[in-house]
Design a protein around this motif. Sequence first.
Motif, mmCIF file in Angstrom:
data_model
loop_
_atom_site.group_PDB
_atom_site.id
_atom_site.type_symbol
_atom_site.label_atom_id
_atom_site.label_comp_id
_atom_site.label_asym_id
_atom_site.label_seq_id
_atom_site.Cartn_x
_atom_site.Cartn_y
_atom_site.Cartn_z
ATOM 1 N N ILE A 2 102.991 7.282 66.468
ATOM 2 C CA ILE A 2 102.156 7.581 65.293
ATOM 3 C C ILE A 2 101.995 9.099 65.184
ATOM 4 O O ILE A 2 101.720 9.769 66.181
ATOM 5 N N ARG A 3 102.174 9.607 63.959
ATOM 6 C CA ARG A 3 102.000 11.057 63.771
ATOM 7 C C ARG A 3 101.320 11.324 62.431
ATOM 8 O O ARG A 3 101.666 10.677 61.430
ATOM 9 N N THR A 4 100.377 12.216 62.421
ATOM 10 C CA THR A 4 99.801 12.637 61.137
ATOM 11 C C THR A 4 99.990 14.146 61.035
ATOM 12 O O THR A 4 99.900 14.867 62.032
ATOM 13 N N GLU A 5 100.290 14.579 59.816
ATOM 14 C CA GLU A 5 100.493 16.014 59.594
ATOM 15 C C GLU A 5 99.545 16.490 58.512
ATOM 16 O O GLU A 5 99.654 16.042 57.360
ATOM 17 N N ASN A 6 98.612 17.314 58.891
ATOM 18 C CA ASN A 6 97.650 17.902 57.947
ATOM 19 C C ASN A 6 97.033 16.829 57.042
ATOM 20 O O ASN A 6 96.856 17.026 55.841
ATOM 21 N N LEU A 7 96.716 15.707 57.619
ATOM 22 C CA LEU A 7 96.230 14.560 56.848
ATOM 23 C C LEU A 7 94.837 14.850 56.276
ATOM 24 O O LEU A 7 93.898 15.160 57.010
ATOM 25 N N THR A 8 94.739 14.730 54.965
ATOM 26 C CA THR A 8 93.482 15.060 54.287
ATOM 27 C C THR A 8 93.171 13.993 53.238
ATOM 28 O O THR A 8 94.066 13.540 52.524
ATOM 29 N N LYS A 9 91.921 13.604 53.185
ATOM 30 C CA LYS A 9 91.490 12.683 52.128
ATOM 31 C C LYS A 9 90.195 13.199 51.532
ATOM 32 O O LYS A 9 89.216 13.459 52.245
ATOM 33 N N VAL A 10 90.191 13.356 50.208
ATOM 34 C CA VAL A 10 89.013 13.880 49.526
ATOM 35 C C VAL A 10 88.430 12.773 48.644
ATOM 36 O O VAL A 10 89.142 12.163 47.851
ATOM 37 N N TYR A 11 87.132 12.505 48.822
ATOM 38 C CA TYR A 11 86.408 11.552 47.968
ATOM 39 C C TYR A 11 85.331 12.328 47.225
ATOM 40 O O TYR A 11 84.450 12.908 47.855
ATOM 41 N N LEU A 47 96.609 5.373 57.591
ATOM 42 C CA LEU A 47 97.695 5.052 58.526
ATOM 43 C C LEU A 47 98.310 3.679 58.247
ATOM 44 O O LEU A 47 99.509 3.481 58.429
ATOM 45 N N VAL A 48 97.477 2.722 57.792
ATOM 46 C CA VAL A 48 98.017 1.379 57.536
ATOM 47 C C VAL A 48 98.469 1.213 56.075
ATOM 48 O O VAL A 48 98.863 0.125 55.669
ATOM 49 N N GLY A 49 98.415 2.299 55.315
ATOM 50 C CA GLY A 49 98.960 2.266 53.944
ATOM 51 C C GLY A 49 98.065 1.624 52.914
ATOM 52 O O GLY A 49 98.525 1.209 51.856
ATOM 53 N N CYS A 58 101.291 10.560 56.892
ATOM 54 C CA CYS A 58 101.244 9.740 58.106
ATOM 55 C C CYS A 58 102.660 9.225 58.344
ATOM 56 O O CYS A 58 103.317 8.763 57.401
ATOM 57 N N ILE A 59 103.063 9.290 59.587
ATOM 58 C CA ILE A 59 104.401 8.801 59.927
ATOM 59 C C ILE A 59 104.283 7.810 61.084
ATOM 60 O O ILE A 59 103.680 8.125 62.115
#
Lengths: 304, 354
Positions: A2-11, A47-49, A58-59
């Motif tokens: 599992i890899r995340t790159e600069n993962l960002t979520k804005v609400y 991560l789970v889409g 996310c990879i």
Amino acid sequence: MIRTENLTKVYNGNKAVDGLNLEIAEGDIFGFLGPNGAGKSTTILMLVGMIEPTEGKCIINDIEVARNPLKVKGIIGYLPEDVGFYGNMTAEQNLDYFARFYAAMDANERKKRIEELLELVQLDGVSQKVGGYSRGMNQRLGLAQALLNDPEVLFLDEPTANLDPEGVFQYRELTKQLSDEGKTIFISSHILAEVSKVCNTIGIISKGTLIARGTLEELKNELGRAGTENLRIIVEAVEPLPEITHEDIISAEYSEDKRKVIIEAKSDLRDYISSELFEKGVKIKEMRMEEPTLEDVFLSVYRR
Amino acid sequence: MEAKGLFNVARKEFIGHLTSKKFIVILALFLIISALAMHQGMDYYNNRLENYKEQLSQIKEVEGMEPGYMPEKPTIMLVFMFMSSHIMLLGAILAIAMGFDLVSKEKETKSLKSLLSCPVFRDEIINGKALGGTLALVFAMVTALLISLAILLIFSIVPSMNELAAILVFGIVSIVFLLAYFAIALMMSTVSGDSGSALIYTLVIFFILGSLLPIVGHTVAGMVAGEPPERPAFEFDIRDETKESEEEMQQYQEEVRVYWEKQRRITDAFNIISPNMNYMTISLLISNPQIYSAVYGQSSSSMTSTGYFTGGGEEAPGLQEVLGKVWKNILALIIFSVVFFAIAYVKFMRMDIR
């Protein structure tokens, strides 16, 4: 992997996850810790889409989740924190419905797999509809659903929240067994003791940012020390203790009968204390240095 | 789009509807009441048939009867006229009961997360739910029509090909009507936070569209059109008929025609956005084609003692002709379903899953 790159979520203008970079090796059991609202669930959902990141990616096993959500869902299993099913159907019917979405399973394979999983989570022979299940039974069914497709990567969100001790024990055994099979397991949990027992690597998230990552020992050493500069040495003796003095001692708290003392010191003084007491002929019953628990590490990080 | 996921969802939804207690109870009620309405319709049809036979025998007996005048033989479609009013109420309730918690319940029970963790696209889920519900409604309507046909056969009435075609069209239009309310319920289920709110909002819309809107349309039409023209103040005497009074009478009739035409246009504008009024118009014309002359024809119309229009002995129009006149109503029903399904689709696709 599992890899995340600069993962960002804005609400609504607020960053629930802020530039998260994670890398979890194949076969790892990764514990994801964080207080409420830290961004754990949002990270898992990306991560789970189930939700798309605002930025970053996310990879999972070299597949980018946002680009190929169905492909990723085909190789992962996911147990949500508040898992739910169709109350008007039995466990078998629920699992059969979900299993039909997996292209690789024909009717016989589905039947066989469902029987195996229901036996594994000890719901075999339960004929009642899921609407009548306890929360623990629901949780066990959720675990069975997460394992339907024999996933390569497993995401478990608060997996032991509703389980009884026997269920927790089985879950631990199962987690170890799955890890031995080479599966990568990502566990998000508030139950720190559970994480320390099961996970071999841990990540701590706060306000959407990963603030610590490593094995339990690494975290204890780095964060525990950093969080509490002073050490606590507990000494118990057969007879009353003499006064122990040293420039590194900050405080010493004696029991009423003077047979026990809790010393707060700047450095590890166990060698000095044992020599002193030996010279004065005091027999030591027990001497130990208190190590920070995962909870201490966790709290010290959040209280900064 | 993967069809496998769509059909899996549709299959589960279809079976879920057919085995749910609320569906079975409402469908049973709907079928029982429809069967009773059919029985009522049979009595009406038999009375009309008796009248028709009497008129025929009178024509044969009376000498010097104007050649060419023949009474219209009643059609068995009259029986379905009674059924349509029950579809409008119980059918709509069935459609609402099927749709109001389709998405909201999944959110409440958290099964939506479990479902979305499987390899299935979101659009397959919402489309599958719509398809499963549609199939269940088709099943309900086909069952109702089969029972009605069975009742006809029990009464030794065998429909002609034209009547069978009309029954088929009636069934299709009824399904489209039910779909309109199913779509509204599904949309409310998608936008509402919980099933209770979704049901209340859907019932409010049902009340507004089904009852309030036609009343408002009628009231507005009355206000806009104003008072009806006054009849000319003269006593009609056949022995003293002047050209002046004749012209005055013609002018009055023209004013009355314009007045009612204006009223009808305004009420039509309101009724076109009411699924109930559209369905009523269509089903009335399909089940009682003779009303065609009364509503759209130029000839004099009359109302029977039972309150239904008959077209003063004119030949009833064919099914195609009737459909040609009500295409706007059919289109309005279809647009209703499509628009509300589209809103449900867009909302579901953008739904925040947390």
